[in-house]
Motif scaffolding. Structure first.
Motif: not given
Ligand SMILES: NC(=O)c1ccc[n+]([C@@H]2O[C@H](COP(=O)([O-])OP(=O)(O)OC[C@H]3O[C@@H](n4cnc5c(N)ncnc54)[C@H](OP(=O)(O)O)[C@@H]3O)[C@@H](O)[C@H]2O)c1
Length: 301
Positions: A54-57, A77, A81, A131, A133, A155, A182, A229, A231, A233
């Protein structure tokens, strides 16, 4: 979404078969399908499960793997979404195959039930992308046991458990590909994010360790480390960091962009492209590797 009476399409064992155009002959409507052409889509027919879809990545990965021919299972979850993600993805890729399944990876029973449902309704998972987190700034002295329990029991253990259960099937079928998302903190732990740094460093070690075990069963395990990135988050993070340091979210994003020799922060598609490569047969001799997708922001070798 089992038992929710979702009217989209008939549910199969708790996994909605969400193919709006499914039916005899439709399979062949894929633009590039046909003898010899099938190979142009490296994941044709493969079942790809994506946590945090459901998230950006996660969404960008779903779109990209579907374009590569995968049968994509969106994991998340929250039902609303998930439905929104399914709607977006189906509208953008009407001939692709998307399924959705609710899962809380922090909950062993939820994980087991989701995997059983996917196995029955879609088939065994060939490609698993982690993805899920979240990250919020919280230096050590601002953390409580509950924060650590949430990070380590959620996580970290959730990702390990989901990996183990999917890897069990992959090893039995002698093939599969797993990619962890990661983050830069895995190599450069950050004092503002001790819990997230600990979790991604642990998952990096975990990915490397299991790659050395599962390779003999034909299962490859790799990771990507995204930098900043664009998103939801990141938007939340930039706001929170801005509040902490008396800056705007735009200032924070500008500073992150300035750290990259390429002068911008990442797009979700940048990360999705790297993941699609690692998941594909083009990476058939790559396992235990981590790819930085940070525009060169990290100075580490
Ligand atoms: N964006 C960045 O700058 C960046 C940089 C480095 C690493 N990352 C990592 O890349 C991954 C994807 O990030 P994103 O930027 O796409 O974030 P995002 O848009 O917030 O998407 C993350 C998705 O993960 C799910 N989630 C969050 N916490 C969770 C948990 N404790 N257990 C299960 N599901 C969970 C949520 O979906 P639901 O609540 O709908 O289940 C959410 O939609 C994450 O692990 C993040 O830490 C991101």
């Amino acid at each position: 979404m089992s038992g929710t009476g979702n009217a989209r399409l008939p549910a199969g064992a708790g996994v909605e078969n969400a193919r709006p155009l499914a039916g005899p002959g439709i399979e062949n409507a894929r633009p590039l399908a046909g003898p010899g052409i099938e190979n142009a889509r490296p994941l044709t027919g493969r079942v790809a499960a994506i946590s945090g879809a459901t998230g950006g990545i996660g969404r960008a990965v779903a779109r990209r793997l579907a374009a590569d021919g995968a049968r994509v299972v969106l994991l998340g979850r929250d039902e609303a979404r998930l439905a929104a993600a399914w709607d977006d993805l189906s509208a953008a890729s009407p001939l692709a195959e998307f399924h959705l399944r609710k899962i809380d990876i922090a909950d062993a029973a939820s994980t087991a039930a989701a995997l059983a449902a996917i196995r029955e309704a879609v088939g065994p998972v060939d490609v698993l992308i982690h993805c899920a987190g979240d990250v919020m700034p919280a230096p050590l002295l601002e953390t409580a046991d509950a924060d650590w329990e949430a990070a380590l029991g959620g996580k970290l253990l959730g990702t390990i458990r989901l990996t183990r259960e999917v890897a069990r099937d992959m090893a039995a079928r002698r093939g599969g590909s797993i990619v962890f998302v990661n983050g830069a903190f895995a190599r450069e732990p950050d004092p503002l994010f001790p819990a997230a740094s600990t979790v991604v460093a642990a998952l990096s070690a975990f990915a490397k360790a299991i790659s050395r075990d599962l390779g003999a069963s034909g299962v490859r395990v790799n990771a990507v480390n995204p930098g900043a990135t664009e998103t939801p988050l990141w938007h939340g993070l930039a706001e929170a960091l801005g509040r902490r340091f008396g800056a705007t979210a735009a200032d924070v994003t500008g500073m992150a962009a300035a750290k990259s020799p390429l002068g911008r922060i990442g797009r979700p598609e940048d990360v999705a492209d790297a993941i699609a490569f690692l998941a594909s047969p083009a990476a058939s001799h790559i396992t235990g590797a981590t790819l930085q997708v940070d525009g060169g922001a990290s100075a580490a070798l």
